[in-house]
Write a protein that holds these residues in place. Structure first.
Motif, PDB file in Angstrom:
ATOM      1  N   LEU A 152       0.865  -1.168   0.000  1.00 19.86           N
ATOM      2  CA  LEU A 152       0.000   0.000   0.000  1.00 19.86           C
ATOM      3  C   LEU A 152       0.906   1.222   0.000  1.00 19.86           C
ATOM      4  CD1 LEU A 152      -2.876   1.135   0.130  1.00 19.86           C
ATOM      5  CD2 LEU A 152      -2.834   0.852   2.620  1.00 19.86           C
ATOM      6  N   ASN A 153       0.852   1.958  -1.134  1.00 22.56           N
ATOM      7  CA  ASN A 153       1.787   3.072  -1.335  1.00 22.56           C
ATOM      8  C   ASN A 153       3.225   2.637  -1.040  1.00 22.56           C
ATOM      9  OD1 ASN A 153      -0.337   4.619  -2.098  1.00 22.56           O
ATOM     10  ND2 ASN A 153      -0.286   6.048  -0.371  1.00 22.56           N
ATOM     11  N   LYS A 154       3.578   1.484  -1.635  1.00 24.40           N
ATOM     12  CA  LYS A 154       4.915   0.888  -1.594  1.00 24.40           C
ATOM     13  C   LYS A 154       5.327   0.359  -0.227  1.00 24.40           C
ATOM     14  CE  LYS A 154       6.698   3.700  -5.429  1.00 24.40           C
ATOM     15  NZ  LYS A 154       7.790   4.593  -5.887  1.00 24.40           N
ATOM     16  N   LEU A 155       4.374   0.345   0.718  1.00 19.49           N
ATOM     17  CA  LEU A 155       4.685  -0.172   2.042  1.00 19.49           C
ATOM     18  C   LEU A 155       3.833  -1.407   2.299  1.00 19.49           C
ATOM     19  CD1 LEU A 155       4.773   3.179   4.080  1.00 19.49           C
ATOM     20  CD2 LEU A 155       6.725   1.868   3.175  1.00 19.49           C
ATOM     21  N   GLU A 156       4.485  -2.435   2.875  1.00 22.11           N
ATOM     22  CA  GLU A 156       3.776  -3.692   3.110  1.00 22.11           C
ATOM     23  C   GLU A 156       3.229  -3.685   4.553  1.00 22.11           C
ATOM     24  OE1 GLU A 156       4.416  -8.464   2.161  1.00 22.11           O
ATOM     25  OE2 GLU A 156       6.149  -7.109   2.239  1.00 22.11           O
ATOM     26  N   PHE A 166      -2.239   0.448  -4.774  1.00 22.69           N
ATOM     27  CA  PHE A 166      -2.155  -0.953  -4.340  1.00 22.69           C
ATOM     28  C   PHE A 166      -1.296  -1.738  -5.351  1.00 22.69           C
ATOM     29  CE2 PHE A 166      -6.143  -0.377  -1.814  1.00 22.69           C
ATOM     30  CZ  PHE A 166      -5.681  -0.920  -0.629  1.00 22.69           C
ATOM     31  N   MET A 167      -0.446  -2.577  -4.837  1.00 21.16           N
ATOM     32  CA  MET A 167       0.310  -3.506  -5.698  1.00 21.16           C
ATOM     33  C   MET A 167       0.382  -4.866  -5.000  1.00 21.16           C
ATOM     34  SD  MET A 167       3.265  -5.238  -6.723  1.00 21.16           S
ATOM     35  CE  MET A 167       4.751  -4.557  -6.002  1.00 21.16           C
ATOM     36  N   CYS A 168      -0.014  -5.913  -5.765  1.00 19.35           N
ATOM     37  CA  CYS A 168       0.014  -7.272  -5.197  1.00 19.35           C
ATOM     38  C   CYS A 168       0.737  -8.186  -6.169  1.00 19.35           C
ATOM     39  CB  CYS A 168      -1.402  -7.767  -4.940  1.00 19.35           C
ATOM     40  SG  CYS A 168      -1.416  -9.428  -4.194  1.00 19.35           S
ATOM     41  N   GLU A 169       1.624  -9.023  -5.657  1.00 14.08           N
ATOM     42  CA  GLU A 169       2.348  -9.975  -6.502  1.00 14.08           C
ATOM     43  C   GLU A 169       2.511 -11.299  -5.764  1.00 14.08           C
ATOM     44  OE1 GLU A 169       6.142  -8.362  -7.380  1.00 14.08           O
ATOM     45  OE2 GLU A 169       6.817  -8.280  -5.289  1.00 14.08           O
ATOM     46  N   SER A 170       2.601 -12.360  -6.557  1.00 11.00           N
ATOM     47  CA  SER A 170       2.785 -13.699  -5.996  1.00 11.00           C
ATOM     48  C   SER A 170       3.612 -14.530  -6.977  1.00 11.00           C
ATOM     49  CB  SER A 170       1.438 -14.378  -5.743  1.00 11.00           C
ATOM     50  OG  SER A 170       1.629 -15.711  -5.292  1.00 11.00           O
ATOM     51  N   ASP A 171       4.472 -15.349  -6.458  1.00  8.83           N
ATOM     52  CA  ASP A 171       5.317 -16.228  -7.288  1.00  8.83           C
ATOM     53  C   ASP A 171       4.649 -17.599  -7.420  1.00  8.83           C
ATOM     54  OD1 ASP A 171       7.553 -17.283  -8.681  1.00  8.83           O
ATOM     55  OD2 ASP A 171       8.259 -18.172  -6.800  1.00  8.83           O
ATOM     56  N   GLY A 172       4.628 -18.124  -8.600  1.00 10.92           N
ATOM     57  CA  GLY A 172       4.072 -19.452  -8.861  1.00 10.92           C
ATOM     58  C   GLY A 172       4.310 -19.821 -10.318  1.00 10.92           C
ATOM     59  N   ARG A 173       4.126 -21.091 -10.640  1.00 18.61           N
ATOM     60  CA  ARG A 173       4.242 -21.544 -12.039  1.00 18.61           C
ATOM     61  C   ARG A 173       3.123 -22.522 -12.309  1.00 18.61           C
ATOM     62  NH1 ARG A 173       9.157 -24.093 -12.248  1.00 18.61           N
ATOM     63  NH2 ARG A 173      10.281 -22.120 -12.460  1.00 18.61           N
ATOM     64  N   THR A 224      -4.654   1.862  -8.777  1.00 19.73           N
ATOM     65  CA  THR A 224      -4.503   3.227  -8.242  1.00 19.73           C
ATOM     66  C   THR A 224      -5.871   3.919  -8.236  1.00 19.73           C
ATOM     67  OG1 THR A 224      -2.244   3.354  -9.150  1.00 19.73           O
ATOM     68  CG2 THR A 224      -3.329   5.439  -8.543  1.00 19.73           C
ATOM     69  N   PHE A 225      -6.157   4.654  -7.138  1.00 14.71           N
ATOM     70  CA  PHE A 225      -7.409   5.414  -7.056  1.00 14.71           C
ATOM     71  C   PHE A 225      -7.205   6.597  -6.100  1.00 14.71           C
ATOM     72  CE2 PHE A 225      -7.526   2.231  -3.763  1.00 14.71           C
ATOM     73  CZ  PHE A 225      -8.076   2.845  -2.658  1.00 14.71           C
ATOM     74  N   ILE A 226      -8.173   7.545  -6.086  1.00 13.57           N
ATOM     75  CA  ILE A 226      -8.154   8.713  -5.194  1.00 13.57           C
ATOM     76  C   ILE A 226      -9.004   8.377  -3.972  1.00 13.57           C
ATOM     77  CG2 ILE A 226      -8.690  11.166  -4.947  1.00 13.57           C
ATOM     78  CD1 ILE A 226      -6.388  10.540  -6.839  1.00 13.57           C
TER      79      ILE A 226
END
Length: 448
Positions: free
Chosen positions: A357-361, A374-381, A407-409
């Motif tokens: 959230l704003n580059k902070l976890e 917001f940014m969400c990532e997950s590793d998988g194959r 991203t939103f206001i």
């Protein structure tokens, strides 16, 4: 010029034996001939030899280097010195040619002494000009049975000869391979013989024999048969109603599952199939390797060599991904026909996602009308699908492949707990869904 006139099945052929000296009249050559120095005198028919020269011609039997027996002297007609009870008969059909006829049928002198036809027959003109041919008295082979069998590419041919005889003890067999109208002699072997009770002279009996050959089929496609030529007698015998087909196999195909990915530390199952193993039948073989190791054949127990399908399974680990490969080959005689390759694709379930959230976890407070990222990532194959949703109103606000950015206001009503969830095809297989949550607080101005 001395030639043989061999009468078989009512057909006469003239053959050059040997010619020397300037007084001989030129002649012609056909085959077979006595150019190898020897001619077979068959026991059941007459054999004739022609000698062409000017002037007196003498016929002799040469027993050794020093001893000869005069048979006849011929000019315009022939005078016989020795006939051996009509075993030999000389005639003079014209002034330049005389003929010596040998008739061994039921001859008593020959019965007493077979060496009479185990010598050299010569015609001479003067002291030094002569032509000659070694005689070999023979009974052609009879009661002959030849068989051919195969074990894959190996061919075994055997012949049993009921009776045969050669005064010079020459007993051989030749193996001939046939394809359409093409014949090729492959091997010559000495016949294994033993005496029979069939007496032909006072001192000689017919012999029985056998010949054995081992060879292999060629890799060229076609239908092949085998013949055996037996000497003495120059007779050729077919193997009993047996032909061998050479036909190339069809390239195999492979199918591995599950696909496109195999869950780490689980089995991949592969099947290799072909529509034809070829003739003689080849067999399927799995080969496995990786990017740093050359392929090696897989040893498999209980393999049916004649099967058109072959199974293989292996536990795959993460290190096998895009590294380990399988290939299915057909081994067909000296040739290897390869099928397609399967390269391992090893997958795994999504790892626990990371929500920022704003580059902070961590939980975050923002003022109203400020930007929220917001940014969400997950590793998988394979690459997981990721969704971000608002827990408070149970609304999915975005969904896409990892990573996801939204991203939103900020508004006052955006204060809530937000959760990021990740899943791929292995999530349901393992019965798990991974997620991470953060709390967003929006500071709103007081309104009257």
């Amino acid at each position: 010029m001395l030639t043989t006139l061999n009468k078989r099945h009512g057909t006469a052929g003239t053959f050059l034996l040997l010619f020397l000296g300037p007084s001989l009249i030129a002649g012609f050559i056909t085959t077979p001939s006595c150019s190898d120095g020897m001619w077979e005198v068959l026991a059941d028919q007459e054999t004739s030899f022609d000698c062409t020269a000017e002037g007196e011609i003498q016929w002799r039997l040469k027993l050794n280097n020093t001893y000869t027996i005069m048979l006849a002297t011929c000019t315009n007609h022939c005078t016989m010195q020795n006939t051996f009870e009509r075993l030999f008969k000389a005639i003079s059909p014209d002034i330049h040619k005389t003929t010596m006829v040998i008739n061994p049928v039921s001859n008593r002198k020959l019965y007493d002494n077979v060496q009479l036809l185990n010598v050299s027959l010569e015609c001479s003109h003067g002291e030094d000009i002569f032509a000659g041919c070694e005689l070999n008295f023979v009974y052609p082979p009879s009661d002959v049975t030849c068989t051919a069998s195969n074990s894959s590419w190996s061919i075994n041919v055997s012949c049993v000869i009921g009776s045969v005889y050669s005064s010079r003890k020459f007993y051989t067999c030749s193996l001939i391979r046939t394809k359409m109208s093409e014949n090729k002699t492959l091997q010559n072997v000495t016949m294994m013989t033993s005496p029979t009770d069939k007496r032909i002279t006072k001192s000689e009996v017919k012999r029985s024999g056998s010949c054995h050959f081992s060879t292999s089929l060629p890799p060229q496609e076609g239908h092949y048969g085998f013949l055996v030529s037996v000497l003495p007698g120059r007779r050729t015998f077919m193997t009993e109603h047996k032909q061998f087909t050479v036909e190339q196999p069809r390239s195999p195909t492979i199918l591995c599952s599950p696909r496109p990915y195999v869950l780490e530390n689980t089995l991949v199952n592969c099947n290799c199939t072909t529509t034809s193993l070829g003739q003689p039948a080849g067999y399927l073989r799995w080969v496995t390797g990786n990017q740093t190791k050359q392929g090696t054949a897989v040893r498999q127990e209980k393999q049916e060599l004649t099967s058109k399908g072959l199974h293989y399974s292996q536990v795959l680990t993460p290190s096998d991904h895009n590294n380990t490969w399988f290939r299915c080959d057909i081994i067909w005689g000296p040739k290897e026909t390869g099928g397609g390759n399967y390269t391992a694709s090893v997958g795994y379930a999504p790892k626990t996602p990371h929500l920022f959230l704003n580059k902070l976890e961590r939980n975050y407070t923002v003022k109203e009308r400020h930007q929220v990222n917001f940014m969400c990532e997950s590793d998988g194959r394979p690459t997981p699908n990721v969704s971000i949703y608002n827990n408070d109103n149970d609304t999915v606000i975005t969904r896409n492949s990892s990573p996801v950015i939204y991203t939103f206001i900020a508004r006052c009503e955006d204060t809530a707990t937000y959760t990021c969830s990740a899943w791929n095809e292995f999530s349901s297989q393992l019965g798990v869904t991974t997620s991470d949550s953060l709390k967003l607080f929006v500071n709103c101005k007081y309104k009257i």
